[in-house]
Design an enzyme around this catalytic site. Structure first.
Site, PDB file in Angstrom:
ATOM      1  N   TYR A   1      -9.406 -11.291  -7.419  1.00  0.00           N
ATOM      2  CA  TYR A   1      -8.324 -11.075  -7.824  1.00  0.00           C
ATOM      3  C   TYR A   1      -8.660 -12.441  -8.609  1.00  0.00           C
ATOM      4  CZ  TYR A   1      -6.033  -6.979  -5.548  1.00  0.00           C
ATOM      5  OH  TYR A   1      -6.071  -6.211  -5.078  1.00  0.00           O
TER       6      TYR A   1
ATOM      7  N   ARG B   1       0.693  -0.995   0.244  1.00  0.00           N
ATOM      8  CA  ARG B   1       0.279  -0.362  -0.113  1.00  0.00           C
ATOM      9  C   ARG B   1       0.907   1.337   0.433  1.00  0.00           C
ATOM     10  NH1 ARG B   1      -2.726  -3.775   4.290  1.00  0.00           N
ATOM     11  NH2 ARG B   1      -4.131  -4.316   3.614  1.00  0.00           N
TER      12      ARG B   1
ATOM     13  N   LYS C   1      -2.243  -2.085   7.439  1.00  0.00           N
ATOM     14  CA  LYS C   1      -3.855  -1.386   8.300  1.00  0.00           C
ATOM     15  C   LYS C   1      -3.669  -2.248  10.058  1.00  0.00           C
ATOM     16  CE  LYS C   1      -6.586  -0.013   4.406  1.00  0.00           C
ATOM     17  NZ  LYS C   1      -8.195  -1.209   3.538  1.00  0.00           N
TER      18      LYS C   1
ATOM     19  N   HIS D   1      -4.294  -8.465   3.721  1.00  0.00           N
ATOM     20  CA  HIS D   1      -5.655  -8.472   3.977  1.00  0.00           C
ATOM     21  C   HIS D   1      -5.978  -9.541   5.069  1.00  0.00           C
ATOM     22  CE1 HIS D   1      -6.603  -7.925  -0.876  1.00  0.00           C
ATOM     23  NE2 HIS D   1      -6.533  -7.071  -0.291  1.00  0.00           N
TER      24      HIS D   1
ATOM     25  N   HIS E   1      -2.995   3.464  -6.268  1.00  0.00           N
ATOM     26  CA  HIS E   1      -3.671   1.768  -5.845  1.00  0.00           C
ATOM     27  C   HIS E   1      -3.614   0.657  -7.028  1.00  0.00           C
ATOM     28  CE1 HIS E   1      -5.487   0.336  -2.912  1.00  0.00           C
ATOM     29  NE2 HIS E   1      -6.754  -0.075  -3.267  1.00  0.00           N
TER      30      HIS E   1
ATOM     31  N   ARG F   1      -0.844  -1.430  -6.900  1.00  0.00           N
ATOM     32  CA  ARG F   1      -1.022  -2.562  -5.665  1.00  0.00           C
ATOM     33  C   ARG F   1      -1.499  -3.749  -7.023  1.00  0.00           C
ATOM     34  NH1 ARG F   1      -1.674  -4.700  -0.239  1.00  0.00           N
ATOM     35  NH2 ARG F   1      -3.404  -4.924   0.375  1.00  0.00           N
TER      36      ARG F   1
END
Length: 344
Positions: A322, A180, A212, A313, A287, A290
């Protein structure tokens, strides 16, 4: 993010709970604040407590506790209808606000003096549409890297050639690791690690990334990333010899002002490189790099569960998008076969 004097105490308690006890990121807490503030404004307006004030100007600091305690499911449903019909919020935005409200009332229900049963317990939310993430093709990604290489050659031996080297390293990290923007900007020199392989004389290279919610994970570096890093760090070391303040700065990627590079500056670097190779105006962004890394890894055999860990994630469902991207690209590849309509 918000002025503590301008929000009710119970909302402040909720936000502090999610930030400290639940460990949610500052962005998540900020979104919860805005979403619940919207709901409280709606309640004041509905009950005639803000008749002469524009919706976005309604003050919630004096929100009456008894009004909050009277909330029922239909109040929340009215609010979601208001978001759709008056505020023109998308299903995705309404879903997000509904999730925030559900979490808020769940918190209030844990404190029995507010609710015995959450009024949002049976709340059904509009299913958000998840468009397939846009990504560069392999050929476009290669062109982007070549554009950075060309910039290095064009810079020659000038004193600012380190900037082109830095940009190439940034681009390489994005396209190979799928990190990120916030993770890249937050990298420090000491986050780069090297260990002897237990099975050979080779070394294993990796970086510790803070993702995150300040969750740390390891991203292993391939040969392209290691080479780009070593060339850049040599240039950065040379800069340190000329600028003493850099010896005290832990940031890996620095700006022209010799301070940690900002997210906006990185976005500008990527925008400039996209324009340089004719990829501007196509909806690509930081982004999307990524997404490109993730899509390329999946298409080349990386297991979806491994990809989940690489990308950081929390849920496998997030990573599974994906698989849809790869399937859609394969479908398009077959449709683009010149034999597809040869007999029409």
């Amino acid at each position: 993010m918000y002025n503590k004097d301008e929000i009710p105490a119970i909302l402040l308690d909720f936000l502090n709970y999610f930030a400290t006890i639940k460990g949610r990121s500052s962005n998540t807490v900020k979104n919860y604040f805005y979403d619940i503030k919207y709901f409280l404004r709606f309640l004041k307006q509905k009950h005639g407590l803000a008749e002469c004030v524009e919706f976005d100007e309604i003050d919630i600091s004096d929100f009456p506790p008894e009004l909050l305690k009277s909330v029922e499911l239909y109040d929340i449903l009215e609010f979601l209808h208001f978001l759709a019909s008056v505020r023109k919020n998308s299903p995705k935005a309404r879903h997000r606000r509904g999730v925030a409200i559900r979490q808020f009332f769940k918190y209030l229900t844990n404190n029995k003096q507010w609710f015995e049963v959450s009024p949002a317990q049976n709340l059904e939310l509009p299913a958000p549409k998840h468009p397939l993430p846009k990504s560069l093709t392999l050929e476009q990604a290669v062109e982007l890297l070549k554009s950075c290489e060309t910039a290095i050659l064009d810079s020659g031996d000038c004193k600012n050639d380190w900037i082109s080297v830095r940009n190439y390293c940034i681009m390489t990290f994005f396209l190979n690791c799928g990190m990120r923007l916030s993770e890249l900007v937050g990298l420090n020199i000491q986050d780069f690690k090297r260990e002897k392989s237990p099975n050979s004389d080779d070394f294993i290279y990796y970086i510790n990334v803070h993702g995150k919610g300040d969750k740390e994970r390891v991203i292993y570096l391939n040969a392209a990333c290691v080479t780009a890093f070593e060339v850049y760090i040599e240039k950065r070391t040379e800069l340190s010899l000329r600028h003493e303040e850099l010896n005290r700065d832990k940031a890996l990627f620095i700006s022209k002002k010799l301070r940690r590079i900002s997210a906006r500056q990185v976005e500008q670097v990527i925008s400039d490189r996209l324009k340089a190779c004719g990829l501007d105006g196509l909806g690509f962004s930081v982004h999307k790099l990524r997404h490109t890394a993730a899509t390329l890894m999946y298409r080349n055999g990386v297991d979806i569960r491994v990809l989940k860990e690489v990308l950081g994630h929390e849920s496998l469902a997030t990573t599974q998008i994906y698989t849809q991207v790869a399937n859609e690209q394969m479908r398009q590849a077959v449709n683009n076969n010149p034999l597809s309509d040869a007999l029409d």
